[in-house]
Design a protein around this motif. Sequence first.
Motif, PDB file in Angstrom:
ATOM      1  N   GLY A 172       0.807  -1.210   0.000  1.00  0.00           N
ATOM      2  CA  GLY A 172       0.000   0.000   0.000  1.00  0.00           C
ATOM      3  C   GLY A 172       0.844   1.266   0.000  1.00  0.00           C
ATOM      4  N   SER A 173       0.216   2.368  -0.377  1.00  0.00           N
ATOM      5  CA  SER A 173       0.945   3.624  -0.541  1.00  0.00           C
ATOM      6  C   SER A 173       1.432   4.199   0.783  1.00  0.00           C
ATOM      7  N   VAL A 185      13.771  10.014  -0.155  1.00  0.00           N
ATOM      8  CA  VAL A 185      13.553  10.073  -1.598  1.00  0.00           C
ATOM      9  C   VAL A 185      12.098  10.445  -1.845  1.00  0.00           C
ATOM     10  N   PRO A 186      11.766  10.945  -3.045  1.00  0.00           N
ATOM     11  CA  PRO A 186      10.374  11.254  -3.354  1.00  0.00           C
ATOM     12  C   PRO A 186       9.505  10.010  -3.202  1.00  0.00           C
ATOM     13  N   PRO A 187       8.334  10.113  -2.583  1.00  0.00           N
ATOM     14  CA  PRO A 187       7.501   8.935  -2.347  1.00  0.00           C
ATOM     15  C   PRO A 187       6.907   8.326  -3.597  1.00  0.00           C
ATOM     16  N   HIS A 188       6.743   9.119  -4.657  1.00  0.00           N
ATOM     17  CA  HIS A 188       6.145   8.527  -5.854  1.00  0.00           C
ATOM     18  C   HIS A 188       6.444   9.358  -7.084  1.00  0.00           C
ATOM     19  N   ILE A 261      -4.554  11.214  -6.576  1.00  0.00           N
ATOM     20  CA  ILE A 261      -4.728   9.760  -6.610  1.00  0.00           C
ATOM     21  C   ILE A 261      -4.006   9.104  -5.440  1.00  0.00           C
ATOM     22  N   ARG A 262      -2.778   9.544  -5.143  1.00  0.00           N
ATOM     23  CA  ARG A 262      -2.027   8.983  -4.021  1.00  0.00           C
ATOM     24  C   ARG A 262      -2.769   9.219  -2.704  1.00  0.00           C
ATOM     25  N   HIS A 263      -3.326  10.415  -2.538  1.00  0.00           N
ATOM     26  CA  HIS A 263      -4.065  10.711  -1.310  1.00  0.00           C
ATOM     27  C   HIS A 263      -5.311   9.835  -1.222  1.00  0.00           C
ATOM     28  N   LEU A 268      -8.251   5.276   1.205  1.00  0.00           N
ATOM     29  CA  LEU A 268      -8.897   3.973   1.002  1.00  0.00           C
ATOM     30  C   LEU A 268      -8.256   2.896   1.872  1.00  0.00           C
ATOM     31  N   GLU A 269      -6.958   3.001   2.082  1.00  0.00           N
ATOM     32  CA  GLU A 269      -6.237   2.008   2.876  1.00  0.00           C
ATOM     33  C   GLU A 269      -6.443   2.196   4.374  1.00  0.00           C
TER      34      GLU A 269
END
Length: 328
Positions: A172-173, A185-188, A261-263, A268-269
């Motif tokens: 999961g994110s 590092v940048p998360p995504h 989308i990441r948020h 959702l998680e």
Amino acid sequence: MTTVALAVTDGMLHFELALACEVFGSDMTGVVDPWYRFSVCGPSAVRLGRVQLEPDHGLDRLPCADTVIVPGWADVDQDPPAELIEAVRSAHEAGARVVSLCTGAFVLAAAGLLDGKRATTHWAHAQELAERHPEVTVDPDVLYVDNGSVLTSAGKAAAMDLCLHLVRLDHGSSIANTLARRLVVPPHRDGGQAQFVTTPVPAPDNHPLADLFPWAMQRLDHPLTVEDLARQARMSARNLGRHFRSVTGTTPLQWLHSQRIRHAQELLETTDDTIDTIAAATGMGTATTLRRHFNRTVGVSPDTYRRTFRSRTRPGPNDGGQHHRRES
């Protein structure tokens, strides 16, 4: 995807090899349990320049892993060792997810795993890969490509992007972002972003957008426009776009969409909020809009995504372990 095996032989690139060890061999105690069972598989002694590595197991153990990672291959002018090619092929036939970092794509291509598929590698070696393996569709302009059971990344920092992508798929994110913060590092970064950024990514406080990023992240529930971002950054929309491309490799709207989308994935998680509530919190407006953009970007619906990751964090006796992936 609980077991990860790093396939090594003489002549592997240090950076990509160490990067995989750092991501999948990290001690994540207190953050997520279980984490990956990580091992290094190769001949009895592997020479990496001036460094000698003692693997945990031989290459014959690769088919026992859920995920096999092939780091960068240093001398792309030479064919990879036959034993490595055969071991990687056998692992894939046994059901393993096979991943190449940087020029490790040459090993996957030699094993026939990229035939008829889209793939990437370091931009400097993309033409060589395409010429030697014409049955592979080589895309030199992306960070990584996810074909489901076979994944390839571009060079150096893009290998980290793909590793974090794997963590995001498996855990999961939220967990991927936690790990990214640990690694600073940048998360995504989306796989479809360009490999080449016009200037190196600067330190967080050393570029014109340093204050804009956190400002925008705190306002994802607002219908932000490029003009809003430009006004906050005190620059023209054209100048903003130029700085965004230089710093992130993408456009302001693409970056903003990715953050929304990441948020949504994190909500959702980690929450029981309704899809309507999440749509409002991420600036998508309505559940219909969120479902359309989420499905297009992630490859599954928000409801399916939530069920998938809730089953991983709340295991039950009948969990099926279905994994959803998309080609980035």
